[in-house]
Design a protein around this motif. Structure first.
Motif, mmCIF file in Angstrom:
data_model
loop_
_atom_site.group_PDB
_atom_site.id
_atom_site.type_symbol
_atom_site.label_atom_id
_atom_site.label_comp_id
_atom_site.label_asym_id
_atom_site.label_seq_id
_atom_site.Cartn_x
_atom_site.Cartn_y
_atom_site.Cartn_z
ATOM 1 N N LYS A 97 27.122 31.840 16.728
ATOM 2 C CA LYS A 97 26.183 32.790 16.205
ATOM 3 C C LYS A 97 26.781 33.469 14.844
ATOM 4 C CE LYS A 97 22.665 36.129 17.590
ATOM 5 N NZ LYS A 97 21.508 35.204 16.926
ATOM 6 N N PHE A 154 22.322 32.980 6.175
ATOM 7 C CA PHE A 154 21.810 32.718 7.405
ATOM 8 C C PHE A 154 21.479 31.232 7.410
ATOM 9 C CE2 PHE A 154 20.978 33.866 11.512
ATOM 10 C CZ PHE A 154 19.825 33.661 12.149
ATOM 11 N N LEU A 164 19.737 27.832 9.460
ATOM 12 C CA LEU A 164 18.822 27.618 10.453
ATOM 13 C C LEU A 164 19.119 26.090 10.678
ATOM 14 C CD1 LEU A 164 15.953 30.143 10.015
ATOM 15 C CD2 LEU A 164 17.261 29.930 12.068
ATOM 16 N N PHE A 189 13.032 25.877 15.903
ATOM 17 C CA PHE A 189 14.283 26.242 15.450
ATOM 18 C C PHE A 189 15.091 26.772 16.295
ATOM 19 C CE2 PHE A 189 13.350 26.718 10.758
ATOM 20 C CZ PHE A 189 11.862 26.566 10.703
ATOM 21 N N GLY A 190 16.556 26.768 15.886
ATOM 22 C CA GLY A 190 17.499 27.390 16.754
ATOM 23 C C GLY A 190 17.628 28.671 16.176
ATOM 24 N N SER A 191 18.509 29.484 16.871
ATOM 25 C CA SER A 191 18.732 30.650 16.733
ATOM 26 C C SER A 191 19.458 31.305 15.608
ATOM 27 C CB SER A 191 19.295 31.586 18.156
ATOM 28 O OG SER A 191 20.382 30.983 18.456
ATOM 29 N N GLY A 192 20.176 30.259 14.766
ATOM 30 C CA GLY A 192 20.719 30.508 13.507
ATOM 31 C C GLY A 192 22.460 30.690 13.600
ATOM 32 N N ARG A 204 25.064 33.001 11.354
ATOM 33 C CA ARG A 204 25.157 33.789 10.073
ATOM 34 C C ARG A 204 26.856 33.721 9.655
ATOM 35 N NH1 ARG A 204 22.855 37.185 7.331
ATOM 36 N NH2 ARG A 204 21.130 37.414 9.044
ATOM 37 N N TYR A 245 4.790 30.967 11.412
ATOM 38 C CA TYR A 245 5.981 31.373 12.222
ATOM 39 C C TYR A 245 6.216 32.636 11.944
ATOM 40 C CZ TYR A 245 7.051 26.164 11.745
ATOM 41 O OH TYR A 245 7.010 24.797 11.911
ATOM 42 N N GLN A 271 9.644 35.556 13.147
ATOM 43 C CA GLN A 271 11.055 35.669 13.283
ATOM 44 C C GLN A 271 11.655 37.009 13.584
ATOM 45 O OE1 GLN A 271 13.567 35.128 9.634
ATOM 46 N NE2 GLN A 271 15.189 33.872 10.857
ATOM 47 N N GLY A 289 17.618 38.357 13.215
ATOM 48 C CA GLY A 289 18.955 37.493 13.552
ATOM 49 C C GLY A 289 18.477 36.518 14.574
ATOM 50 N N GLN A 290 17.314 36.077 14.517
ATOM 51 C CA GLN A 290 16.712 34.803 15.360
ATOM 52 C C GLN A 290 16.098 33.810 14.458
ATOM 53 O OE1 GLN A 290 17.254 34.822 18.854
ATOM 54 N NE2 GLN A 290 18.680 36.929 18.189
ATOM 55 N N GLY A 291 15.871 32.622 15.164
ATOM 56 C CA GLY A 291 15.185 31.623 14.512
ATOM 57 C C GLY A 291 13.789 31.975 14.380
ATOM 58 N N LEU A 292 12.977 31.017 13.908
ATOM 59 C CA LEU A 292 11.454 31.222 13.680
ATOM 60 C C LEU A 292 10.843 30.321 14.843
ATOM 61 C CD1 LEU A 292 12.782 31.234 10.901
ATOM 62 C CD2 LEU A 292 10.388 30.531 10.016
ATOM 63 N N LEU A 312 6.815 29.260 16.157
ATOM 64 C CA LEU A 312 5.659 28.687 15.887
ATOM 65 C C LEU A 312 4.630 29.561 16.351
ATOM 66 C CD1 LEU A 312 3.857 26.459 14.056
ATOM 67 C CD2 LEU A 312 3.992 25.209 16.059
ATOM 68 N N GLU A 355 9.148 39.238 10.952
ATOM 69 C CA GLU A 355 8.884 38.615 9.649
ATOM 70 C C GLU A 355 8.301 37.518 9.856
ATOM 71 O OE1 GLU A 355 12.258 38.664 6.723
ATOM 72 O OE2 GLU A 355 10.854 38.323 5.294
#
Lengths: 113, 112
Positions: free
Chosen positions: A9, A88, A90, A104-107, A109, B36, B38, B41-44, B46, B88
């Motif tokens: 993460k 960041f 993704l 999407f994944g949670s990313g 950083r 989408y 967000q 600190g997370q992904g997007l 749908l 967002e």
């Protein structure tokens, strides 16, 4: 449950080092993508892959590399050639076809120290 | 060429008030449009999508969006905003397989 897992993460890298970001999906999706997100700029496409052993450059591929040896996995390497890697990142996947959205994944950083 | 424009960088609304987030696209053919969300600190995730049929589409979390071809718009709406909607929001257009273009995003703040 199916989904996309990105790891780690948080990642810290020293200047001049290569670093690899992991992305794994168990959704049986054909296509996978890597995006970079910077404040106020939305998402910019780095690389994408539609099938195993094939991938294409996106808008900002310079300084990055990818591989797609397995359907489930699409790792991204940020090389020392990437001048401003702090961002960041993704990972996403989708079925083929424009009427499907992306998952999407949670990313991850990444910070250069 | 800019494919998706979200004119509002930041919007603040009171909890319980209605919400409309604007999105304009530029694409010659029939667009495939998405919204989408967000969290920090997370992904997007749908919210909803449109590619044909009824121009008013319903999504998750009580959101809806209306496609207006004459205005090249796909605005997102919610009748009553909850504090948990603070996030967002990104509008996106699919211009072809594997060519999803995202707007720069609109950050929503919800006042108690």
């Amino acid at each position: 449950d199916g989904g996309i897992t990105q790891s780690p993460k948080y990642l810290f890298r020293k200047e001049g080092q290569n670093v690899t970001l992991s992305c794994e999906q168990n959704l049986n999706h054909d296509a996978m993508y890597w995006y970079r997100q910077d404040p106020g700029q939305g998402l910019r496409l780095i690389y994408y892959s539609q099938i195993v052993n094939d991938f294409q450059k996106g808008d900002i591929a310079e300084g990055y590399s990818v591989s797609r040896e397995k359907k489930e996995s699409f790792p991204l390497t940020v090389t020392s050639a990437q001048k401003n890697p702090t961002a960041f990142y993704l990972c996403a996947s989708s079925k083929r076809g424009m009427d499907y959205g992306y998952t999407f994944g949670s990313g991850t950083r990444l910070t250069v120290v | 060429a800019q494919s998706v424009t979200q004119p509002d960088i930041h919007i603040t609304v009171s909890e319980g008030a209605s919400l409309e987030l604007r999105c304009n696209y530029s694409y010659g053919a029939t667009p495939y449009l998405f919204w989408y969300v967000q969290s920090p600190g997370q992904g997007l995730q749908l919210l909803l999508k449109y590619f044909s049929g009824d121009t008013l589409v319903q999504g998750i979390k009580g959101f809806e969006a209306e496609f207006k071809r004459s205005q090249s718009s796909f605005n997102l709406r919610k009748p009553s905003v909850h504090w948990s909607d603070a996030a967002e929001y990104f509008c996106a257009v699919a211009r072809g397989n594997n060519d999803m273009r995202f707007g720069a995003g609109t950050r929503l703040t919800v006042k108690p």
